[in-house]
Design an enzyme around this catalytic site. Structure first.
Site, mmCIF file in Angstrom:
data_model
loop_
_atom_site.group_PDB
_atom_site.id
_atom_site.type_symbol
_atom_site.label_atom_id
_atom_site.label_comp_id
_atom_site.label_asym_id
_atom_site.label_seq_id
_atom_site.Cartn_x
_atom_site.Cartn_y
_atom_site.Cartn_z
ATOM 1 N N SER A 186 -42.929 -45.350 69.362
ATOM 2 C CA SER A 186 -42.235 -45.467 70.645
ATOM 3 C C SER A 186 -42.799 -44.451 71.645
ATOM 4 C CB SER A 186 -40.731 -45.288 70.432
ATOM 5 O OG SER A 186 -39.995 -45.685 71.569
ATOM 6 N N ASP A 283 -37.960 -56.553 70.631
ATOM 7 C CA ASP A 283 -38.202 -55.217 71.181
ATOM 8 C C ASP A 283 -38.608 -55.329 72.641
ATOM 9 O OD1 ASP A 283 -38.895 -52.616 71.754
ATOM 10 O OD2 ASP A 283 -40.399 -52.428 70.175
ATOM 11 N N HIS A 313 -36.710 -52.831 67.817
ATOM 12 C CA HIS A 313 -37.308 -51.543 68.122
ATOM 13 C C HIS A 313 -36.764 -50.482 67.158
ATOM 14 C CE1 HIS A 313 -39.283 -48.609 70.712
ATOM 15 N NE2 HIS A 313 -38.232 -47.823 70.514
#
Length: 401
Positions: A186, A283, A313
Site C-alpha cells: 500500500s 481494491d 485491500h
C-alpha cells in the site's frame, strides 16, 4: 424409540441452524460490487461492524490468526535503531536466519496511509516475518516517520536513508550487498518503488528487485474505475482515508507532481529493478497498481503483475487465514528467486495474471473455516445484545428508584 426421536430432533435442529448460518454468510457475501468469497466476507463483516476491533486498522482479528512456522529453519528477531541523515534514529526490526551467510537483504516499508495510527512495524510484522521465512532472506522493517507531523518528503528520505544503512550493515548481518531488495504494501509499496527511483537517481545501492503489494502509485485525481467502485468504505480502504492521507502527507497540491509522490504519472521507470506487483480484485488501488505495471513494462523494466481474485485491500495482512494471502507471498518469493538466479521471469511476456480463488480441498477448508468464524461472530452479536439489554434494564431500574 425415545432415543431415535431425540436424535431426529437434534438432527433437524442442526440442519436448521446450518441453513440459518449459511443465509447469514450468503448475505454478508452479497454486495453491490459483486459476490465475495465466504472467508473474505466474514473478515470484512467482522471489521466493518466492529464485532472484532483490531488494535490497529489492518491487524488481523485475534480469533482468525494462526501460527507461523519457519519451516525448519531457525530464525531470530532483533529490534534495530536506524540512524538517518538528519540526525534522528528510526525504529526498525529485523528477521533473519540464525546462521545467515550471503543472504538477500529485503528492506520492507509497511502500509498505513502514511499516517500515524494507521500502520507501523508492529501491525505489519507478520508480513515481514512471513517473507523472511519463505525466502530465507534478511528482512528489515523500517519505522519511517509519519504524517501529519512529518509530511513529504520525510517518509521518502527516511526510506532511502534506511536502505543506505541496511546496505552498509548487510555483511555484518550475514547478508549480501549484491542482493538488495525493496518491498512494501500500500503506502509502503509507494515508498518501495520511489526508494528504488531515488537509489537509481542518486547512485545508491544497486537493487535486484522490488516487491510491491497493492501499491499506491498516484496522488492525482485520475478517473480510475476501481477508485470509484470500491472506495465507499467496505473493503478496508475508503475514499475518506485516502483523502485524509493525501491532505496529511502532501498538503500542497504541487507535491503531487513530484515523481517521489506519484511515480505512475511523474516518474521515469527506465533502469528500475525488476518488479513484482500484486493487486486485489476488491481494491480502490487496483487500477493504478496495474497501470504502473504497464508503465514499467513499456519502459523495459521486467515486471510480473498478478491480480488476486476474491480479496480486498490489505489482504496480505490476513495471510494466516486467507489462502490467497499465502499464495501472494509464495508468488512474490518465487519471483524473487527467479530474479536473483537470473532466470527468465515471464516466458509468455508481460500480462496481468488473474490468480483465481482457491479451489478443491483448499476451497472446502476456506468455506468450513468461514462458517466456523461466522458462528463466533453471531455469538459475539448475541452477547453484546444481551449486555446492552442488561445495561438498559439496570439504568431503567435506577431511574425508577
Amino acid at each position: 424409540m425415545i432415543k431415535r426421536k431425540a436424535l431426529s430432533i437434534s438432527l433437524k435442529i442442526a440442519i436448521g441452524f446450518l441453513i440459518i448460518l449459511s443465509s447469514f454468510v450468503s448475505g454478508w457475501s452479497t454486495t453491490s460490487e459483486g459476490d465475495l468469497p465466504s472467508k473474505t466476507a466474514v473478515i470484512l463483516h467482522a471489521i466493518n461492524n466492529q464485532l472484532v476491533v483490531p488494535d490497529e486498522q489492518l491487524t488481523p482479528p485475534s480469533f482468525l490468526t494462526g501460527s507461523n512456522s519457519a519451516g525448519g529453519v531457525a530464525f531470530e528477531q532483533e529490534s534495530l535503531q536506524i540512524p538517518v541523515s538528519d540526525g534522528s534514529v528510526l525504529p526498525g526490526r529485523m528477521h533473519k536466519p540464525v546462521d545467515a551467510q550471503d543472504a538477500p537483504v529485503i528492506v520492507y516499508y509497511h502500509g498505513g496511509a502514511f499516517m500515524e495510527g494507521y500502520g507501523n512495524i508492529d501491525t505489519h510484522d507478520n508480513i515481514a516475518r512471513a517473507i523472511a521465512y519463505r525466502s530465507n532472506a534478511i528482512v528489515i522493517s523500517v519505522g519511517y516517520r509519519l504524517a501529519p507531523e512529518h509530511i513529504f518528503p520525510k517518509a521518502v528520505d527516511d526510506s532511502y536513508d534506511a536502505l543506505i544503512w541496511a546496505y552498509e550493515q548487510a555483511e555484518e548481518f550475514g547478508g549480501s550487498q549484491e542482493k538488495m531488495i525493496v518491498a512494501g504494501d500500500s503506502a509502503g509499496g509507494n515508498l518501495a518503488t520511489v526508494t528504488a527511483m531515488k537509489a537509481r537517481n542518486e547512485g545508491g545501492p544497486e537493487l535486484q528487485a522490488q516487491l510491491l503489494y497493492y501499491p499506491l502509485t498516484t496522488f492525482h485525481d485520475r478517473p480510475l474505475d476501481t477508485r470509484d467502485k470500491y472506495a465507499e468504505g467496505g473493503y478496508l480502504l475508503s475514499r475518506t482515508v485516502m483523502e485524509k492521507a493525501r491532505d496529511s502527507y502532501t498538503p500542497g497540491e504541487e507535491m503531487w507532481e513530484n515523481p517521489y509522490v506519484s511515480p505512475l504519472d511523474e516518474g521515469v521507470a527506465e533502469d528500475l529493478p525488476p518488479a513484482f506487483i500484486a493487486t486485489a480484485e476488491f481494491d480502490p488501488l487496483r487500477d493504478e497498481g496495474e497501470l504502473y505495471a504497464h508503465k514499467l513494462n513499456e519502459e523495459e523494466v521486467p515486471v510480473e503483475a498478478i491480480r488476486y481474485e476474491g480479496v480486498m485491500h490489505g489482504f496480505l495482512s490476513f495471510y494466516e487465514v486467507l489462502a490467497t494471502g499465502r499464495h501472494a507471498l509464495d508468488d512474490s518469493v518465487e519471483f524473487l528467486d527467479r530474479t536473483l538466479n537470473d532466470e527468465q521471469m515471464m516466458a509468455t511476456g508481460f500480462r496481468i495474471i488473474e490468480r483465481a480463488q482457491p479451489s478443491g480441498m483448499e476451497r472446502i477448508r476456506e468455506e468450513t473455516e468461514a462458517h466456523m468464524a461466522a458462528v463466533y461472530l453471531l455469538g459475539l452479536h448475541v452477547q453484546r445484545q444481551f449486555q446492552q439489554w442488561v445495561e438498559t434494564s439496570m439504568l431503567a431500574e435506577s431511574e425508577d428508584e
